[in-house]
Every structure is written in C-alpha cells, then in structure tokens.
Design an enzyme around this catalytic site. Structure first.
Site, mmCIF file in Angstrom:
data_model
loop_
_atom_site.group_PDB
_atom_site.id
_atom_site.type_symbol
_atom_site.label_atom_id
_atom_site.label_comp_id
_atom_site.label_asym_id
_atom_site.label_seq_id
_atom_site.Cartn_x
_atom_site.Cartn_y
_atom_site.Cartn_z
ATOM 1 N N VAL A 186 -54.087 26.564 11.363
ATOM 2 C CA VAL A 186 -54.697 25.431 12.052
ATOM 3 C C VAL A 186 -55.259 24.383 11.091
ATOM 4 O O VAL A 186 -55.948 23.453 11.504
ATOM 5 C CB VAL A 186 -55.823 25.916 12.985
ATOM 6 C CG1 VAL A 186 -55.269 26.783 14.096
ATOM 7 C CG2 VAL A 186 -56.904 26.663 12.202
ATOM 8 N N LYS B 126 -59.676 30.409 -11.539
ATOM 9 C CA LYS B 126 -60.278 31.673 -11.119
ATOM 10 C C LYS B 126 -59.264 32.677 -10.579
ATOM 11 O O LYS B 126 -59.530 33.876 -10.555
ATOM 12 C CB LYS B 126 -61.352 31.435 -10.060
ATOM 13 C CG LYS B 126 -60.837 30.962 -8.718
ATOM 14 C CD LYS B 126 -61.966 30.918 -7.694
ATOM 15 C CE LYS B 126 -61.444 30.543 -6.320
ATOM 16 N NZ LYS B 126 -62.493 30.581 -5.280
ATOM 17 N N HIS C 81 -19.446 8.876 -2.380
ATOM 18 C CA HIS C 81 -18.783 9.358 -1.162
ATOM 19 C C HIS C 81 -18.016 10.640 -1.461
ATOM 20 O O HIS C 81 -17.378 10.733 -2.499
ATOM 21 C CB HIS C 81 -17.807 8.299 -0.637
ATOM 22 C CG HIS C 81 -16.997 8.757 0.540
ATOM 23 N ND1 HIS C 81 -17.517 8.805 1.809
ATOM 24 C CD2 HIS C 81 -15.718 9.229 0.613
ATOM 25 C CE1 HIS C 81 -16.587 9.267 2.637
ATOM 26 N NE2 HIS C 81 -15.490 9.524 1.933
ATOM 27 N N CYS D 285 -50.179 26.058 -4.381
ATOM 28 C CA CYS D 285 -48.825 25.536 -4.182
ATOM 29 C C CYS D 285 -47.760 26.426 -4.812
ATOM 30 O O CYS D 285 -46.812 26.849 -4.152
ATOM 31 C CB CYS D 285 -48.720 24.126 -4.756
ATOM 32 S SG CYS D 285 -47.063 23.405 -4.603
ATOM 33 N N ALA E 72 -65.736 28.610 -11.977
ATOM 34 C CA ALA E 72 -66.645 27.612 -12.533
ATOM 35 C C ALA E 72 -67.734 27.219 -11.550
ATOM 36 O O ALA E 72 -67.475 27.038 -10.352
ATOM 37 C CB ALA E 72 -65.859 26.376 -12.952
ATOM 38 N N GLY F 184 -49.040 24.515 15.328
ATOM 39 C CA GLY F 184 -47.645 24.138 15.085
ATOM 40 C C GLY F 184 -47.501 22.934 14.192
ATOM 41 O O GLY F 184 -46.618 22.094 14.396
ATOM 42 N N GLY G 6 -47.313 25.958 10.025
ATOM 43 C CA GLY G 6 -46.951 26.848 11.120
ATOM 44 C C GLY G 6 -45.501 26.720 11.522
ATOM 45 O O GLY G 6 -44.801 27.722 11.725
ATOM 46 N N SER G 7 -45.004 25.493 11.631
ATOM 47 C CA SER G 7 -43.617 25.275 12.046
ATOM 48 C C SER G 7 -42.627 25.711 10.970
ATOM 49 O O SER G 7 -41.561 26.254 11.277
ATOM 50 C CB SER G 7 -43.400 23.796 12.409
ATOM 51 O OG SER G 7 -44.121 23.450 13.567
ATOM 52 N N LYS H 242 -40.874 27.807 0.548
ATOM 53 C CA LYS H 242 -39.522 27.237 0.538
ATOM 54 C C LYS H 242 -38.489 28.285 0.121
ATOM 55 O O LYS H 242 -37.341 28.272 0.588
ATOM 56 C CB LYS H 242 -39.462 26.028 -0.398
ATOM 57 C CG LYS H 242 -40.461 24.936 -0.077
ATOM 58 C CD LYS H 242 -40.488 24.573 1.401
ATOM 59 C CE LYS H 242 -41.651 23.691 1.761
ATOM 60 N NZ LYS H 242 -42.953 24.346 1.822
#
Length: 468
Positions: free
Chosen positions: A273, A40, A447, A47, A120, A185, A189-190, A56
């Site tokens: 929240v 829709k 390494h 996401c 739908a 938080g 939120g964080s 991100k």
C-alpha cells in the site's frame, strides 16, 4: 553494552548505499572529495537487493515459464513444463542481485569511497555515531548526504508475519503460492501480482481506488486489466481491507466493498500500500534538520536541507519514489557540495510499471497539459500496426504523443506495450530537449523495430501517417 570510541574526522559522508547513496558517493569522490558511505543492511540498498532488480528478475522468470506453456501459436509445442522455484530464487539472488551488488561494492572501492558498516545516528549537525552490534564509533563530518530510502508501510489489521508479507517477503518466497491476496494495486502490487500469476498463482487484488495503477491513464491500465483477466486474476476496486487472520499455513482476508463485507482465503497476503521514508530513526531532528509532511525532508534545488551542510535525496525527499530520480538528485547534491552550480532542473521524469503489458509515461498527459494552460493534441499509434510487434505476438498497446497544436512540440508521451520501459527513453530525451514531432519523424528508425512506433506516432501528429 556499547564500547567507547575516539572521534574520527570525515569530509563528506553519505548515509545509505542505494541508487541515490552510492551514486552520490562516487560522484563526490570523482570531484575530489574524501568520501565515506554508511550502510546498515546491504550495499545497493532496497532497489538492488529487495526491490527493483530482484522483482524484475522474478517477472522475467515468470514470463519465461508462461511463454513456455503458451507457445503453441508459434508452432512451438511443449509438454511437462515445470518450475524449480528454488533454482529460480538462487539465480535471482546469485546471478542478478549478487553480481550487481558486488559490482557496486567494487565501484565504490575503485573510486576510493570508504565503506562503513552500521547504523548512523546524528549527534548534531557535524557529528554522528555509527552503531554495529555492541560497538560504536563517532565521526565528525563537513558535509552529509541523507540517502536513507524508504520501507513498506504496515497497516492496521495486517501485521507482517510468515503469511502476511511485504514486497521483500514476496521476493524471498521459497515456494510458488497456490493463492495470494494482494492489498494495493499500485506499481509494486501489480508487478508482483503479474509475476506470480505467470507462475500459476491464483491472485486476488484489492485496490482502494477505482482502478489499479492509478497513476496511469485508464486506457493504458485497461490493457493490464485485460491480461490479468486472461490469467484468472480477480481485480476488486474500491475495496477497503479490514483485517487478516492467520490459521496455520492459510490466511483469511476480510474486506469491504460498497458497505458489504467479504472474505477471501489464500496461502499468503501481500501488502503493498505504499512506502514510508526512513527519516524517523537516524536523529535528523537532533541535527536540527526540519522534517516535513509524511516524514519527507524539504530541500532546495541542490538537495540542501535547512542545514547548509546536510543534503537529502531520493525517497527521503518529496517527489516520486523512483530509483532514477534518486540517482539524478545524487549527482546534483554531490556537485553542489563540490561548489559547482548544479541544480535539479529536469523537465521530464519517466515512470515505468513492469506489468503485462509494460506501461511508461513521461511529461504531461493531455489532461495535465490542458490544466497547465497548453493547447495540445494527442496522436496515438497502435502496436498492431508495427511489424516487429506482430512478429513478437505482442500487438497489445500503443504509443501516444502529446504535442502542442501550434508548433507540434512534444510535452508528454505514454507507451503501453512490449518494451515500453525502453521506448520511453527516446521520448524522455525528446521532451527534455524540447523537440517537436518533426524532429522525431525525420529521425531514421531501424526496421523492423518497436521504436518505429515513435516515428509513426510523430508522422500521425504531423498529419501525414504512413502506417495507419
């Protein structure tokens, strides 16, 4: 006025095109089903469009700006650093979100999945109508997968507006706020508080519990709190947000702590929240699907509802509201519809919070393992003992393995620090595969790399550490 229509037959229909929906559609098509997907709003769902991915991107942009301002310890001296936030948002929308959603649309087309645009509504357990504007079309289907996702929760006293915003609104801001109040938080939120703090916004977080990001252990969260403090973020826990008052381009938030009321003023109030499943507006009850507590649909190990031909996945069903969980369940449901003996059977489900530093966890914590009756020990290796972390000036954090005392089997792990979101993958594989500390210790790690901390933590668990 809705235009009449003639019924069109479908085999498998997927409602929602987020990380659960589009993966289900593609896998079902790969298995020979004729598939249609209904969306829709926008391909890729929350996401890809207004959630995980754009947040991100904004977090990374904030890091870049903050690092540019604070690179003097490297000997990199900069001046006159500014942010063209409009350009930042254009990059996020076009180069990140646009490319990904365009890629998903291409993948659906490549896999011969029909895309139907509109909303739908079930008519019964084999029929639905899709409404778009003034037109509607009726479809009959053999099987359906409900992947409708979730939406931000609006709380009393904080009606969403131009100044009281949800996560979608925060990601769409055209300016960097001078001040922002964040109510809640948790993960979202964080993460967003950290992103805007890196851009220079004065942040106040109001969290109802006794710590932010309450799903992670205290010693992990303390690292985030320490970084917040360095950036001038005020974290107020055990706080109850009471109401908001918008006056022009400012908003005043009233909250209560310990029985006393306080006020804080800002440019914006971001409410994070929690999220509510989108199962209340598509006619599932009409189709006979039973909806349980908090609007979640109870399903079996294959994602099947009480109606044999209707499946549900992702945020619409119980469990963590994680994109990768939705994608996993999507494949199981698609395979079940195709007659395969597929079922949800994961041992490990990783969780990541993209704060500074990043937090990641998989499997049991020590406390959870003991509650499950396991005799375990914790082996904690600090990033300060890792050469790559030193070279990145990112020594805050650790890798902790939770292993059984009897045979050192890995039953859980926690990572706090740089690239925790990537490091947790190896540990997830180890927990899922039932590996022990010796398996990890004997695996040769490149390494210098942050991944060596996993090997070092495993050697610590075995009692013969090299670097601590």
């Amino acid at each position: 006025m809705v235009v009449g229509d003639f019924e069109i037959e479908l085999e498998t229909v997927v409602i929602g095109s987020g990380p659960g929906g589009y993966v289900a559609a593609i896998r079902a098509s790969q298995l020979g089903q004729k598939v249609a997907i209904i969306e829709k709003d926008y391909i890729g769902g929350t996401c890809l469009n207004v959630g995980c991915i754009p947040s991100k991107a904004l977090i990374n942009a904030g890091h870049t700006y903050h690092n540019a301002l604070h690179g003097d310890f490297f000997g990199v001296m900069t001046k006159d650093i500014t942010v063209d936030f409009k350009r930042t948002q254009e990059w996020k929308d076009k180069e990140v979100v646009g490319k990904l959603t365009g890629g998903v649309r291409m993948l659906l087309k490549k896999n011969k999945v029909e895309i139907i645009e509109g909303e739908a509504f079930f008519v019964d357990d084999h029929t639905l109508r899709v409404i778009k504007g003034d037109s509607a079309q009726t479809y009959s289907f053999k099987n359906a997968i409900v992947a409708t996702g979730s939406r931000p929760i609006e709380i009393k006293g904080f009606k969403f507006s131009e100044r009281v915003i949800d996560s979608t609104g925060a990601l769409a801001l055209t300016e960097i706020p001078k001040e922002m109040v964040v109510i809640g938080g948790g993960y979202i939120g964080s993460e967003l508080a950290g992103a805007f703090a890196n851009f220079g916004t004065k942040i106040t977080i109001l969290e109802g519990s006794n710590q932010i990001i309450p799903t992670f252990e205290k010693d992990m969260v303390q690292l985030v709190e320490s970084e917040f403090k360095k950036k001038g973020v005020d974290v107020i826990t055990n706080a109850m947000a009471l109401n908001s008052e918008v006056n022009g381009d400012r908003v005043t938030v009233t909250y209560e702590v310990g029985g006393k009321q306080h006020k804080v003023e800002a440019d914006y109030c971001l409410v994070t929240v929690g999220r509510r499943p989108n199962t209340d507006n598509c006619g599932l009850e009409v189709a006979g699907v039973v909806i349980g507590e908090r609007g979640l649909i109870n399903v079996d190990k294959q994602g099947r509802t009480n109606k044999d031909n209707i499946f549900a996945i992702g945020d619409a069903v119980p469990g963590a509201a994680l994109a990768h969980k939705a994608s996993y369940e999507a494949k199981v449901a698609a395979e079940a519809i195709s007659g395969q003996p597929s079922a949800v059977d994961y041992v490990a489900m990783p969780a990541v919070c993209f704060t500074d530093p990043e937090l990641a966890s998989v499997g049991y914590t020590v406390e959870q393992a003991k509650e499950a009756g396991l005799d375990v020990k914790a082996s904690k290796f600090p990033l300060a003992g890792n050469g790559r972390a030193l070279s990145l000036n990112a020594t805050s954090g650790f890798v902790r393995l939770v292993t059984t005392k009897e045979d050192n089997v890995l039953v859980g792990a926690q990572v706090a620090g740089a690239n925790a979101s990537d490091l947790i993958a190896e540990l997830t594989l180890a927990v899922e595969g039932g590996l022990n500390a010796e398996d990890l210790a004997l695996t040769i790690h490149s390494h210098p790399s942050l991944a060596e901390t996993v090997m070092d933590a495993a050697e610590l668990a075995l009692g013969h550490p090299i670097h601590i």
